[in-house]
Design a protein around this motif. Sequence first.
Motif, PDB file in Angstrom:
ATOM      1  N   ASP A   6       0.799  -1.163   0.138  1.00 19.51           N
ATOM      2  CA  ASP A   6       0.139   0.126   0.060  1.00 19.51           C
ATOM      3  C   ASP A   6       0.775   1.223   0.085  1.00 19.51           C
ATOM      4  N   SER A   7       2.172   1.102  -0.091  1.00 18.67           N
ATOM      5  CA  SER A   7       3.132   2.356   0.075  1.00 18.67           C
ATOM      6  C   SER A   7       2.762   3.350  -1.105  1.00 18.67           C
ATOM      7  N   ASN A   8       2.273   3.050  -2.002  1.00 22.21           N
ATOM      8  CA  ASN A   8       2.260   4.027  -3.059  1.00 22.21           C
ATOM      9  C   ASN A   8       0.889   4.627  -3.154  1.00 22.21           C
ATOM     10  N   LEU A   9       0.067   4.335  -2.045  1.00 21.54           N
ATOM     11  CA  LEU A   9      -1.304   5.119  -2.160  1.00 21.54           C
ATOM     12  C   LEU A   9      -1.110   6.175  -1.090  1.00 21.54           C
ATOM     13  N   PRO A  10      -2.059   7.028  -1.530  1.00 21.98           N
ATOM     14  CA  PRO A  10      -1.932   8.612  -0.696  1.00 21.98           C
ATOM     15  C   PRO A  10      -1.858   8.302   0.679  1.00 21.98           C
ATOM     16  N   TRP A  11      -3.053   7.515   1.074  1.00 28.46           N
ATOM     17  CA  TRP A  11      -3.340   7.336   2.571  1.00 28.46           C
ATOM     18  C   TRP A  11      -2.151   6.825   3.336  1.00 28.46           C
ATOM     19  N   ALA A  12      -1.423   5.792   2.674  1.00 23.62           N
ATOM     20  CA  ALA A  12      -0.328   5.312   3.521  1.00 23.62           C
ATOM     21  C   ALA A  12       1.046   6.124   3.477  1.00 23.62           C
ATOM     22  N   ALA A  13       1.078   6.810   2.500  1.00 27.75           N
ATOM     23  CA  ALA A  13       2.114   7.903   2.463  1.00 27.75           C
ATOM     24  C   ALA A  13       1.880   9.008   3.416  1.00 27.75           C
ATOM     25  N   PHE A  14       0.494   9.419   3.530  1.00 23.46           N
ATOM     26  CA  PHE A  14       0.190  10.220   4.716  1.00 23.46           C
ATOM     27  C   PHE A  14       0.490   9.742   6.002  1.00 23.46           C
ATOM     28  N   LEU A  15       0.204   8.313   6.331  1.00 25.79           N
ATOM     29  CA  LEU A  15       0.365   7.777   7.606  1.00 25.79           C
ATOM     30  C   LEU A  15       1.885   7.769   7.729  1.00 25.79           C
ATOM     31  N   TYR A  16       2.727   7.379   6.940  1.00 22.31           N
ATOM     32  CA  TYR A  16       4.140   7.509   7.038  1.00 22.31           C
ATOM     33  C   TYR A  16       4.795   8.740   7.203  1.00 22.31           C
ATOM     34  N   GLY A  17       4.260   9.502   6.396  1.00 23.55           N
ATOM     35  CA  GLY A  17       4.697  11.152   6.402  1.00 23.55           C
ATOM     36  C   GLY A  17       4.347  11.693   7.827  1.00 23.55           C
ATOM     37  N   GLY A  18       3.103  11.522   8.119  1.00 28.55           N
ATOM     38  CA  GLY A  18       2.417  12.062   9.435  1.00 28.55           C
ATOM     39  C   GLY A  18       3.604  11.408  10.664  1.00 28.55           C
ATOM     40  N   GLY A  19       3.625  10.045  10.647  1.00 31.19           N
ATOM     41  CA  GLY A  19       4.597   9.807  11.779  1.00 31.19           C
ATOM     42  C   GLY A  19       5.746  10.012  11.820  1.00 31.19           C
ATOM     43  N   VAL A  20       6.484  10.365  10.741  1.00 29.71           N
ATOM     44  CA  VAL A  20       7.943  10.784  10.629  1.00 29.71           C
ATOM     45  C   VAL A  20       7.688  12.371  11.115  1.00 29.71           C
ATOM     46  N   PHE A  21       6.901  12.843  10.453  1.00 27.65           N
ATOM     47  CA  PHE A  21       6.970  14.417  11.045  1.00 27.65           C
ATOM     48  C   PHE A  21       6.749  14.619  12.483  1.00 27.65           C
ATOM     49  N   LEU A  22       5.827  13.814  13.280  1.00 27.83           N
ATOM     50  CA  LEU A  22       5.515  13.823  14.466  1.00 27.83           C
ATOM     51  C   LEU A  22       6.648  13.373  15.272  1.00 27.83           C
ATOM     52  N   VAL A  23       7.458  12.565  14.884  1.00 32.06           N
ATOM     53  CA  VAL A  23       8.676  11.898  15.812  1.00 32.06           C
ATOM     54  C   VAL A  23       9.730  13.043  15.675  1.00 32.06           C
ATOM     55  N   VAL A  24       9.942  13.375  14.436  1.00 31.25           N
ATOM     56  CA  VAL A  24      11.084  14.579  14.018  1.00 31.25           C
ATOM     57  C   VAL A  24      10.740  15.823  14.780  1.00 31.25           C
ATOM     58  N   THR A  25       9.442  16.432  14.662  1.00 27.70           N
ATOM     59  CA  THR A  25       8.944  17.416  15.542  1.00 27.70           C
ATOM     60  C   THR A  25       9.209  17.307  17.105  1.00 27.70           C
ATOM     61  N   ILE A  26       8.858  16.194  17.637  1.00 29.35           N
ATOM     62  CA  ILE A  26       8.937  16.007  19.126  1.00 29.35           C
ATOM     63  C   ILE A  26      10.542  16.042  19.625  1.00 29.35           C
ATOM     64  N   MET A  27      11.283  15.231  18.671  1.00 30.24           N
ATOM     65  CA  MET A  27      12.718  15.171  18.945  1.00 30.24           C
ATOM     66  C   MET A  27      13.252  16.485  18.827  1.00 30.24           C
ATOM     67  N   SER A  28      13.143  17.385  17.858  1.00 30.41           N
ATOM     68  CA  SER A  28      13.373  18.845  17.716  1.00 30.41           C
ATOM     69  C   SER A  28      13.061  19.577  18.975  1.00 30.41           C
ATOM     70  N   LEU A  29      11.904  19.438  19.429  1.00 30.06           N
ATOM     71  CA  LEU A  29      11.374  20.128  20.637  1.00 30.06           C
ATOM     72  C   LEU A  29      12.186  19.650  21.768  1.00 30.06           C
ATOM     73  N   ARG A  30      12.353  18.309  21.930  1.00 32.63           N
ATOM     74  CA  ARG A  30      13.199  17.922  23.015  1.00 32.63           C
ATOM     75  C   ARG A  30      14.745  18.589  22.923  1.00 32.63           C
ATOM     76  N   TYR A  31      15.230  18.380  21.764  1.00 33.88           N
ATOM     77  CA  TYR A  31      16.513  19.009  21.558  1.00 33.88           C
ATOM     78  C   TYR A  31      16.618  20.490  22.099  1.00 33.88           C
ATOM     79  N   LEU A  32      15.630  21.539  21.317  1.00 35.23           N
ATOM     80  CA  LEU A  32      15.709  22.717  21.725  1.00 35.23           C
ATOM     81  C   LEU A  32      15.425  23.054  23.101  1.00 35.23           C
ATOM     82  N   GLU A  33      14.668  22.197  23.815  1.00 30.89           N
ATOM     83  CA  GLU A  33      14.574  22.406  25.373  1.00 30.89           C
ATOM     84  C   GLU A  33      15.945  22.089  26.199  1.00 30.89           C
ATOM     85  N   SER A  34      16.453  20.979  25.719  1.00 29.21           N
ATOM     86  CA  SER A  34      17.637  20.575  26.316  1.00 29.21           C
ATOM     87  C   SER A  34      18.809  21.728  26.193  1.00 29.21           C
ATOM     88  N   TYR A  35      18.830  22.191  24.887  1.00 27.79           N
ATOM     89  CA  TYR A  35      19.661  23.337  24.303  1.00 27.79           C
ATOM     90  C   TYR A  35      19.512  24.527  25.235  1.00 27.79           C
TER      91      TYR A  35
END
Length: 189
Positions: free
Chosen positions: A146-175
């Motif tokens: 299903d990876s080539n379907l828009p909904w699957a790309a949205f799920l993968y992309g959304g998860g990556v965006f979420l984790v990267v955003t939270i990791m960035s916030l955690r890094y900035l807070e620590s900094y």
Amino acid sequence: MDVPFISNWVLIRLSGFLAYFLFTFSISAGLLSRLAVFQKKRPLMNELHQTSGWAGVLTVIFHMILLWRDRFVTYTLGEIFIPFFSDHAPLASGIGTICFYLFLIVFVTSDFLMKRLGKNLWRKIHLLVIPAWIFMVLHGFLIGTDSNLPWAAFLYGGGVFLVVTIMSLRYLESYFNSLADKNDAKKTP
């Protein structure tokens, strides 16, 4: 393993996406629990982190059993447990196998060996969850039908965006906390 109204193939795909959701949720809860804004909710966040992580491991085991029992694309136990040994998509399958082992190491050491390992070694091992999660994203994206379907790309992309955003916030807070600590140290004679 066929359920009359749901095929094995549907269950394989569903369990893969469910594992992705559970591990993404687990990592997000773990990262959020360390942010200052969630300090009062830290016990709840840690419980969500641990519970969703173990549910993810169990879901992956279910996913592997379904693959082993599938009649369309057959996997032997060796192909499931030995990385890059599979005849079907050896790279993507191997990445999935490594991902499983990394997650398993993290959860076994966290729940059964943390006190024996000591906090510093345990934290280093616990960081394996990040490459495990990245491998999981790659595995799903590369082998998922299903990876080539828009909904699957949205799920993968959304998860990556979420984790990267939270990791960035955690890094900035620590900094910024370390900058504040340095400023406080300069003010004290």
